[in-house]
Scaffold this active site. Structure first.
Site, PDB file in Angstrom:
ATOM      1  N   HIS A 140      59.012  -0.896  53.992  1.00 39.38           N
ATOM      2  CA  HIS A 140      59.015  -0.481  52.748  1.00 39.38           C
ATOM      3  C   HIS A 140      59.487  -0.330  51.682  1.00 39.38           C
ATOM      4  O   HIS A 140      58.800  -0.108  50.347  1.00 39.38           O
ATOM      5  CB  HIS A 140      59.407   1.275  52.786  1.00 39.38           C
ATOM      6  CG  HIS A 140      58.723   1.936  54.749  1.00 39.38           C
ATOM      7  ND1 HIS A 140      57.201   1.740  55.139  1.00 39.38           N
ATOM      8  CD2 HIS A 140      59.588   2.267  55.660  1.00 39.38           C
ATOM      9  CE1 HIS A 140      57.181   2.735  56.385  1.00 39.38           C
ATOM     10  NE2 HIS A 140      58.141   2.861  56.306  1.00 39.38           N
TER      11      HIS A 140
ATOM     12  N   ASP B   8      54.035  -2.155  62.970  1.00 38.20           N
ATOM     13  CA  ASP B   8      55.160  -0.975  62.410  1.00 38.20           C
ATOM     14  C   ASP B   8      53.703   0.172  62.275  1.00 38.20           C
ATOM     15  O   ASP B   8      52.503  -0.055  62.125  1.00 38.20           O
ATOM     16  CB  ASP B   8      55.590  -1.548  61.617  1.00 38.20           C
ATOM     17  CG  ASP B   8      56.465  -0.134  61.898  1.00 38.20           C
ATOM     18  OD1 ASP B   8      58.013  -0.562  61.990  1.00 38.20           O
ATOM     19  OD2 ASP B   8      56.452   1.304  61.095  1.00 38.20           O
TER      20      ASP B   8
ATOM     21  N   HIS C 163      54.566   2.462  61.283  1.00 38.34           N
ATOM     22  CA  HIS C 163      54.337   3.251  59.520  1.00 38.34           C
ATOM     23  C   HIS C 163      53.568   2.116  58.525  1.00 38.34           C
ATOM     24  O   HIS C 163      54.239   1.435  58.828  1.00 38.34           O
ATOM     25  CB  HIS C 163      55.728   3.345  59.096  1.00 38.34           C
ATOM     26  CG  HIS C 163      55.910   4.403  59.032  1.00 38.34           C
ATOM     27  ND1 HIS C 163      57.041   4.153  60.790  1.00 38.34           N
ATOM     28  CD2 HIS C 163      56.227   6.051  59.487  1.00 38.34           C
ATOM     29  CE1 HIS C 163      57.931   5.426  61.065  1.00 38.34           C
ATOM     30  NE2 HIS C 163      57.072   6.391  60.461  1.00 38.34           N
TER      31      HIS C 163
ATOM     32  N   ASP D 229      57.476   1.200  66.687  1.00 37.69           N
ATOM     33  CA  ASP D 229      57.896   2.532  66.721  1.00 37.69           C
ATOM     34  C   ASP D 229      56.369   3.584  66.882  1.00 37.69           C
ATOM     35  O   ASP D 229      55.795   4.355  66.587  1.00 37.69           O
ATOM     36  CB  ASP D 229      58.361   3.591  64.300  1.00 37.69           C
ATOM     37  CG  ASP D 229      58.117   2.917  64.041  1.00 37.69           C
ATOM     38  OD1 ASP D 229      56.839   1.777  64.299  1.00 37.69           O
ATOM     39  OD2 ASP D 229      58.373   2.301  63.124  1.00 37.69           O
TER      40      ASP D 229
HETATM   41 ZN   LIG Z   1      57.875   1.695  61.096  1.00 34.97          ZN
END
Ligand SMILES: [Zn+2]
Length: 305
Positions: free
Chosen positions: A121, A158, A160, A241
């Site tokens: 991120h 991931d 996200h 995740d």
């Molecule tokens: Zn993540």
């Protein structure tokens, strides 16, 4: 396979109750050590500032490394510095650099960087979403600048979207970024229409999606794009995740899905990159899922090594 880690990565402490806790890395290390006693473990070096500055602004690098922290210093709502954070972030980024150097030198075909904090991120100028430096992006830039590669790919599974990795390379055709991620979900980027200069590929998964949707996203959409790109080196942003037990997201993946994708990615690296693959730990917030999925991921990589 090489495994890069460092005890400094356990010293980044975002505070009690924070999901990105040191126990995550301990869980991965214990599980991997038990499952693969023959891996070649190496100490992650600290990343040099010059390597960080290939993808990050001087202001961000200095805010992480030079802030005098007593207790905790908050960079955003869920991204914090503790006294051990600068060293952890340097080792996490340094692991990727050392792993790239090792696979490029032919010391091994594959490497796994068991590090934290995660990185995907973090944008060029902003630490966010538990991430300080974007370690995978630092590794990709190192491969381009220090090794002269002109086709480096980052495959990010991931749950996200790796908004930081995408933003850093959106205008750079030497680096392809591919991601499957739940949508809607933080950080709310990664629409399939976001294509950069033809070097971005995003596949979204609806809340509740399981292994069939995940395998279709990679098998029918992302892997064909990666195959066409013919990466000279494959980096993997390995976040676990998307597992059904994860408390921060709503997918229903099983460990076996990560083994499948690891096998596919390693086979693709074998076809185009002489097998060169560097995987880096990103997210994953269920300790049980981290144990099972990190082992499954590495098993998949080794299946096709
Ligand atoms: Zn993540």
């Amino acid at each position: 396979m090489l495994l890069y880690t460092h005890t400094a990565c356990l010293e980044h402490d975002p505070g009690p109750g924070h999901p990105e806790c040191p126990a995550r890395l301990e869980a991965v290390l214990h599980a991997v050590r038990a499952a693969f006693p023959a891996l070649d473990w190496r100490q992650a070096p600290e990343a040099p500032r010059d390597a960080l500055l290939r993808v990050h602004t001087r202001a961000l690098v200095e805010s992480v490394l030079d802030t005098k922290v007593e207790g905790q210093h908050r960079l955003d709502e869920d991204t914090l510095l503790s006294p051990g954070s600068a060293a952890a972030a340097l080792r996490a980024a340094g692991a990727g650099i050392a792993a790239v150097d090792a696979v490029m030198a032919g010391e091994a075909r594959q490497a796994f960087c068991a590090v934290r904090p995660p990185g995907h991120h973090a944008t060029g100028g902003t630490a966010m979403g538990f991430c300080l430096f974007n370690s995978a992006a630092v590794a990709a830039a190192h491969a381009v600048h220090a090794h002269g590669l002109h086709r480096v790919a980052i495959a990010d599974f991931d749950v996200h979207h790796g908004n930081g990795s995408q933003a850093i390379f959106a205008g750079d055709p030497r680096v392809m970024y591919l991601s499957s991620h739940q949508a809607p979900l933080y950080p709310y980027t990664g629409d399939p229409a976001e294509r950069g200069v033809g070097n971005l590929a995003n596949a979204t998964l609806a809340p509740g999606a399981g292994g069939a949707a995940f395998r279709a996203a990679w098998g029918e959409r992302l892997l064909p794009e990666l195959e066409a790109f013919r990466p000279q080196l494959l980096l993997v942003s390995a976040g676990f995740d998307g597992h059904r037990l994860d408390p921060l997201a709503d997918l229903a993946l099983e460990a076996e899905d990560y083994r499948w994708l690891g096998r596919e990615l390693a086979a693709l690296a074998g076809r185009h990159a002489e097998g060169r693959l560097v995987s880096m730990l990103e997210g994953g917030y269920s300790l049980a899922a981290l144990r099972a999925c990190s082992v499954a991921h590495l098993q998949g990589l080794l299946d096709a090594a």
